[in-house]
Scaffold this active site. Structure first.
Site: not given
Length: 161
Positions: A17, A41, A92, A130
């Site tokens: 990040h 979440k 990614r 994460s």
């Protein structure tokens, strides 16, 4: 002044990040790093902790004003409120692109002035997420290569509980 918003959960912020933040700061005059407060979440870290971690981790960039904040609701609305005309998203792998492309189109539909810029992550962070940091940290693993040095101790303390 060209303003962009870099949204995310950042639970916690990773070096990947941070890489995207620094690279985006070299492109835009103002970058709003926006922690999404997403009720769907179940984050490990509070919104306040995540904002604090980012503020402590992001270096001063002379060419860009970096603001760290949080938001609820639609990204398209938040971008308009902050004056951002661009959303920055880090990719990614190709699997990230499909989801992010769909989100970019929806945001553009809701706010026709909003473009999305995709930054490929640096190759050394292509595997990093994460959730990977949380998994390693929960089991007492070494996360020193994954999260900024300034927050490592606090991240590990919370994950080991």
């Amino acid at each position: 002044m060209k303003t962009a918003v870099y949204p995310g959960s950042f639970d916690p912020i990773t070096n990947g990040h941070l890489d995207v933040i620094i690279r985006a700061a070299n492109v835009f005059d103002k970058l709003v790093v926006a922690v999404l407060n997403n009720a769907n979440k179940r984050p490990i870290f509070t919104v306040e902790e995540r904002v604090e971690f980012i503020r402590e981790s992001v270096p001063k960039m002379p060419s860009c004003e970096i603001i760290v904040t949080s938001f609820d609701g639609l990204l398209a609305d938040f971008a308009q409120e902050t004056g951002a005309t661009t959303v920055v998203k880090g990719l990614r792998a190709m699997s990230d692109f499909e989801y992010e492309f769909q989100q970019a189109l929806a945001n553009r539909k809701m706010n026709h002035r909003l473009d999305t810029v995709f930054l490929m992550t640096s190759e050394k962070y292509m595997y990093l997420s994460s959730s990977l940091v949380r998994e390693i940290g929960r089991h007492g693993g070494d996360i020193s290569d994954f999260v900024p040095l300034k927050i490592q101790k606090r991240v590990l303390e919370k994950l080991s509980k």
